[in-house]
Design a protein around this motif. Sequence first.
Motif, PDB file in Angstrom:
ATOM      1  N   GLU A 365     -49.256  81.151  27.849  1.00  0.00           N
ATOM      2  CA  GLU A 365     -48.628  80.885  29.138  1.00  0.00           C
ATOM      3  C   GLU A 365     -48.061  79.469  29.074  1.00  0.00           C
ATOM      4  O   GLU A 365     -48.813  78.484  29.051  1.00  0.00           O
ATOM      5  CB  GLU A 365     -49.645  81.001  30.265  1.00  0.00           C
ATOM      6  N   VAL A 366     -46.761  79.363  29.006  1.00  0.00           N
ATOM      7  CA  VAL A 366     -46.093  78.070  28.849  1.00  0.00           C
ATOM      8  C   VAL A 366     -45.812  77.486  30.225  1.00  0.00           C
ATOM      9  O   VAL A 366     -45.248  78.156  31.101  1.00  0.00           O
ATOM     10  CB  VAL A 366     -44.787  78.224  28.037  1.00  0.00           C
ATOM     11  N   LYS A 367     -46.215  76.224  30.430  1.00  0.00           N
ATOM     12  CA  LYS A 367     -46.099  75.600  31.738  1.00  0.00           C
ATOM     13  C   LYS A 367     -45.489  74.207  31.599  1.00  0.00           C
ATOM     14  O   LYS A 367     -45.713  73.515  30.604  1.00  0.00           O
ATOM     15  CB  LYS A 367     -47.489  75.471  32.389  1.00  0.00           C
ATOM     16  N   ALA A 368     -44.735  73.784  32.592  1.00  0.00           N
ATOM     17  CA  ALA A 368     -44.252  72.414  32.649  1.00  0.00           C
ATOM     18  C   ALA A 368     -45.394  71.506  33.092  1.00  0.00           C
ATOM     19  O   ALA A 368     -46.152  71.838  33.998  1.00  0.00           O
ATOM     20  CB  ALA A 368     -43.082  72.295  33.621  1.00  0.00           C
ATOM     21  N   PHE A 369     -45.527  70.366  32.432  1.00  0.00           N
ATOM     22  CA  PHE A 369     -46.562  69.385  32.771  1.00  0.00           C
ATOM     23  C   PHE A 369     -45.868  68.153  33.324  1.00  0.00           C
ATOM     24  O   PHE A 369     -45.085  67.499  32.634  1.00  0.00           O
ATOM     25  CB  PHE A 369     -47.378  69.031  31.527  1.00  0.00           C
ATOM     26  N   ALA A 370     -46.134  67.819  34.561  1.00  0.00           N
ATOM     27  CA  ALA A 370     -45.481  66.676  35.201  1.00  0.00           C
ATOM     28  C   ALA A 370     -46.072  65.373  34.684  1.00  0.00           C
ATOM     29  O   ALA A 370     -47.296  65.234  34.592  1.00  0.00           O
ATOM     30  CB  ALA A 370     -45.654  66.754  36.716  1.00  0.00           C
ATOM     31  N   PRO A 371     -45.232  64.399  34.335  1.00  0.00           N
ATOM     32  CA  PRO A 371     -45.768  63.110  33.876  1.00  0.00           C
ATOM     33  C   PRO A 371     -46.462  62.371  35.012  1.00  0.00           C
ATOM     34  O   PRO A 371     -46.124  62.542  36.186  1.00  0.00           O
ATOM     35  CB  PRO A 371     -44.527  62.364  33.392  1.00  0.00           C
ATOM     36  N   TRP A 372     -47.431  61.532  34.639  1.00  0.00           N
ATOM     37  CA  TRP A 372     -48.160  60.755  35.647  1.00  0.00           C
ATOM     38  C   TRP A 372     -48.787  59.517  35.011  1.00  0.00           C
ATOM     39  O   TRP A 372     -49.450  59.608  33.980  1.00  0.00           O
ATOM     40  CB  TRP A 372     -49.260  61.600  36.291  1.00  0.00           C
ATOM     41  N   GLY A 373     -48.561  58.362  35.595  1.00  0.00           N
ATOM     42  CA  GLY A 373     -49.338  57.160  35.303  1.00  0.00           C
ATOM     43  C   GLY A 373     -49.013  56.394  34.041  1.00  0.00           C
ATOM     44  O   GLY A 373     -49.726  55.437  33.707  1.00  0.00           O
ATOM     45  N   ALA A 374     -47.957  56.756  33.330  1.00  0.00           N
ATOM     46  CA  ALA A 374     -47.705  56.120  32.034  1.00  0.00           C
ATOM     47  C   ALA A 374     -47.471  54.616  32.162  1.00  0.00           C
ATOM     48  O   ALA A 374     -47.985  53.826  31.360  1.00  0.00           O
ATOM     49  CB  ALA A 374     -46.519  56.782  31.343  1.00  0.00           C
ATOM     50  N   LYS A 375     -46.705  54.209  33.150  1.00  0.00           N
ATOM     51  CA  LYS A 375     -46.396  52.781  33.300  1.00  0.00           C
ATOM     52  C   LYS A 375     -47.667  51.970  33.503  1.00  0.00           C
ATOM     53  O   LYS A 375     -47.888  50.940  32.832  1.00  0.00           O
ATOM     54  CB  LYS A 375     -45.446  52.576  34.483  1.00  0.00           C
ATOM     55  N   GLU A 376     -48.531  52.426  34.395  1.00  0.00           N
ATOM     56  CA  GLU A 376     -49.775  51.711  34.669  1.00  0.00           C
ATOM     57  C   GLU A 376     -50.675  51.693  33.437  1.00  0.00           C
ATOM     58  O   GLU A 376     -51.271  50.656  33.096  1.00  0.00           O
ATOM     59  CB  GLU A 376     -50.507  52.367  35.839  1.00  0.00           C
ATOM     60  N   ALA A 377     -50.778  52.827  32.753  1.00  0.00           N
ATOM     61  CA  ALA A 377     -51.645  52.908  31.586  1.00  0.00           C
ATOM     62  C   ALA A 377     -51.209  51.933  30.497  1.00  0.00           C
ATOM     63  O   ALA A 377     -52.031  51.218  29.908  1.00  0.00           O
ATOM     64  CB  ALA A 377     -51.657  54.333  31.042  1.00  0.00           C
ATOM     65  N   VAL A 378     -49.909  51.896  30.218  1.00  0.00           N
ATOM     66  CA  VAL A 378     -49.412  51.031  29.151  1.00  0.00           C
ATOM     67  C   VAL A 378     -49.580  49.566  29.520  1.00  0.00           C
ATOM     68  O   VAL A 378     -49.988  48.735  28.689  1.00  0.00           O
ATOM     69  CB  VAL A 378     -47.943  51.365  28.822  1.00  0.00           C
ATOM     70  N   ALA A 465     -40.879  48.901  16.305  1.00  0.00           N
ATOM     71  CA  ALA A 465     -41.918  49.796  16.845  1.00  0.00           C
ATOM     72  C   ALA A 465     -42.523  49.153  18.092  1.00  0.00           C
ATOM     73  O   ALA A 465     -43.667  48.707  18.107  1.00  0.00           O
ATOM     74  CB  ALA A 465     -42.988  50.068  15.790  1.00  0.00           C
ATOM     75  N   PHE A 466     -41.744  49.137  19.164  1.00  0.00           N
ATOM     76  CA  PHE A 466     -42.137  48.414  20.372  1.00  0.00           C
ATOM     77  C   PHE A 466     -42.910  49.257  21.380  1.00  0.00           C
ATOM     78  O   PHE A 466     -43.799  48.751  22.063  1.00  0.00           O
ATOM     79  CB  PHE A 466     -40.881  47.864  21.068  1.00  0.00           C
ATOM     80  N   HIS A 467     -42.567  50.528  21.507  1.00  0.00           N
ATOM     81  CA  HIS A 467     -42.996  51.312  22.674  1.00  0.00           C
ATOM     82  C   HIS A 467     -44.011  52.380  22.268  1.00  0.00           C
ATOM     83  O   HIS A 467     -43.682  53.383  21.669  1.00  0.00           O
ATOM     84  CB  HIS A 467     -41.772  51.929  23.338  1.00  0.00           C
ATOM     85  N   TRP A 468     -45.269  52.145  22.658  1.00  0.00           N
ATOM     86  CA  TRP A 468     -46.393  52.986  22.248  1.00  0.00           C
ATOM     87  C   TRP A 468     -46.760  54.037  23.292  1.00  0.00           C
ATOM     88  O   TRP A 468     -47.809  54.663  23.195  1.00  0.00           O
ATOM     89  CB  TRP A 468     -47.632  52.117  22.034  1.00  0.00           C
ATOM     90  N   ASN A 469     -45.928  54.222  24.295  1.00  0.00           N
ATOM     91  CA  ASN A 469     -46.303  55.036  25.461  1.00  0.00           C
ATOM     92  C   ASN A 469     -46.988  56.343  25.117  1.00  0.00           C
ATOM     93  O   ASN A 469     -48.007  56.707  25.717  1.00  0.00           O
ATOM     94  CB  ASN A 469     -45.047  55.360  26.292  1.00  0.00           C
ATOM     95  N   TYR A 470     -46.419  57.083  24.172  1.00  0.00           N
ATOM     96  CA  TYR A 470     -46.858  58.465  23.971  1.00  0.00           C
ATOM     97  C   TYR A 470     -48.164  58.590  23.189  1.00  0.00           C
ATOM     98  O   TYR A 470     -48.739  59.665  23.139  1.00  0.00           O
ATOM     99  CB  TYR A 470     -45.738  59.269  23.313  1.00  0.00           C
ATOM    100  N   THR A 471     -48.610  57.486  22.592  1.00  0.00           N
ATOM    101  CA  THR A 471     -49.933  57.524  21.960  1.00  0.00           C
ATOM    102  C   THR A 471     -50.950  56.733  22.775  1.00  0.00           C
ATOM    103  O   THR A 471     -52.068  57.199  23.014  1.00  0.00           O
ATOM    104  CB  THR A 471     -49.871  56.985  20.522  1.00  0.00           C
ATOM    105  N   ALA A 472     -50.583  55.528  23.231  1.00  0.00           N
ATOM    106  CA  ALA A 472     -51.550  54.657  23.905  1.00  0.00           C
ATOM    107  C   ALA A 472     -52.101  55.265  25.189  1.00  0.00           C
ATOM    108  O   ALA A 472     -53.259  55.018  25.549  1.00  0.00           O
ATOM    109  CB  ALA A 472     -50.917  53.297  24.188  1.00  0.00           C
ATOM    110  N   LEU A 473     -51.292  56.053  25.890  1.00  0.00           N
ATOM    111  CA  LEU A 473     -51.789  56.714  27.105  1.00  0.00           C
ATOM    112  C   LEU A 473     -53.069  57.485  26.816  1.00  0.00           C
ATOM    113  O   LEU A 473     -54.039  57.429  27.581  1.00  0.00           O
ATOM    114  CB  LEU A 473     -50.721  57.663  27.653  1.00  0.00           C
ATOM    115  N   TRP A 474     -53.097  58.192  25.688  1.00  0.00           N
ATOM    116  CA  TRP A 474     -54.244  59.051  25.378  1.00  0.00           C
ATOM    117  C   TRP A 474     -55.440  58.237  24.901  1.00  0.00           C
ATOM    118  O   TRP A 474     -56.583  58.688  25.048  1.00  0.00           O
ATOM    119  CB  TRP A 474     -53.830  60.124  24.375  1.00  0.00           C
ATOM    120  N   ASN A 475     -55.216  57.039  24.367  1.00  0.00           N
ATOM    121  CA  ASN A 475     -56.338  56.144  24.098  1.00  0.00           C
ATOM    122  C   ASN A 475     -56.926  55.620  25.405  1.00  0.00           C
ATOM    123  O   ASN A 475     -58.147  55.449  25.528  1.00  0.00           O
ATOM    124  CB  ASN A 475     -55.892  54.959  23.244  1.00  0.00           C
TER     125      ASN A 475
END
Length: 556
Positions: A365-378, A465-475
């Motif tokens: 079941e494929v679903k869209a996942f809305a982004p949330w909180g990336a700016k604050e997390a980074v 390699a400036f922008h770590w958004n897509y990995t650092a969020l999960w840390n």
Amino acid sequence: MAPLVEVLALPKGTPEYEKLRQSILDEFWAGVPESLYLPESLIKDPPRNVTAVPRECGLLTPEEIDITENYDAVALAEAIATKKFTAAAVAQAFSKRAIIAHQLTSCLVEWFPEEALARAKELDEHLEKTGRTVGPLHGVPISVKEHMPIKGHCTALGFLDTRNISQEDCHMISILRAAGAVFYVKTNQPQAIMHLESASPLGRVLNPHNINLSAGGSTGGEAALLAMRGSVLGIGTDIGGSIRGPAAFCGIYGYKATSYSLPQRDFLIGGVAAELNILASTGPMGHTLRDMDLFVSVLKAAQPHLEDPALIPIPWSGTRTELPAARRLKVGFMFHDGQIVPQPPVIRALEWAKSQLEARPELFEVKAFAPWGAKEAVQNIRKAYWPDGGKGVREHLAATGEPMFPLTEWIVKDATSDVGVAGLLDMRVKRDIFRQKFVAHWNAQDVDVLICPAFVGPACEHETAFHWNYTALWNYVDYPGVVFPTPIKTGNKDEEEGYRAEYQTVLSEHDEHVRELWAKGNFEGAPIDLQIVTRKYHDNQLFGALEKLKGALQLA
């Protein structure tokens, strides 16, 4: 002169630092026979993509090419156990290929083939005498990141002044050695061990698919070596993307476990202040999903939590994990995080993966996942990495006259002062509130796993390699993740399309910067990995989902 491809000079330090640095490099090359040197003409004028050089250079025998190219760790262990290959032949093949890979990518900091061969011969003798292997990794060569202690070899914490000879194996290495692993190299990592590019005093790691691009960091030496097939299985650490970033840049697998799931005792002697609020993780890097599973299985079977009370004793079922049979796997897709739209090849890879799963509606079941909180997390995580305001970094640099590398300056720039006890507590409170809100968001999205980018684009050009958004969020939320290869490759500038109409809106100043980097750069040949994540401590379910996704996503 050392036969080493270099595309961008390293920053210069004081004369004393340069003398020390050169002495370390001279010691390295003194141990490399000239018979394994690549031709000077190749070093001076290498191809953009160097992955075929080891096969074509004439320094490897047909058997050595077969051993290093046609087996993953699982198959190699079986081939050694059934005596198709000796452990000695395997150690020799990977040692030779590793030094060839180093000349093209600067991926190593230590190379010790004689020790590896001696250990491999001991294993062969044991198998011959007893008819049994010593363990599931009998004869399998494993490459090791520089900071992880191996008895008798140098370890460093990302600065020259921290280099020292380890007196004992760290916890993980001792487990792998007991299972039959053979150690033969240590791999390059960046200054401070905190860049998404592995540029250190001992060299700048180049991406094998395009040497004008970064191999990622901080486990970039491992990623480049694996992409060159100079390793079959390696070990990484990850506090902001240091496994997943380089694995994605180089087109291999990388698994970041939930923190304290896998043994890390003595990985960083003395510890790091960042872990007061952001816990580092560890995990394997390799060529196949089953190799990731094998690595974790070996560690878990040793019951490391009985020796290290910091570890969470969750049994490992991995790819054998049974998912609910009564319903489809709910897979979310997040195409961007609300702050940075990924560069076009990443969008293409996401669209490919989504279409593959939508073609199997009976399973997914494929679903869209809305982004949330990336700016604050980074923002929060960048400050949490350096609660002392970067004071420790500057002290290490001053000790030897080592220059501050550009990406070190980038990662410490938000840490303006020592935050003290009150500041540390504030960071902890903000982190925990964020995690509570994020898990509520995850629950509202109603997914089992999420597929998203691993980076803002393909492998980036050096020093970008400036922008770590897509990995650092999960840390920041401490969710486990695996990056996995896709069939998508980046074309040359004339072939690659720009941002599509639906992604024309610029989301932030960082998004604008990423678009500028895309417009200026040439990322030809860079592979595209994607990332799959799930809830904290659901590592088994993550691997169970990957096993279910394996056919649809063409996973090895």
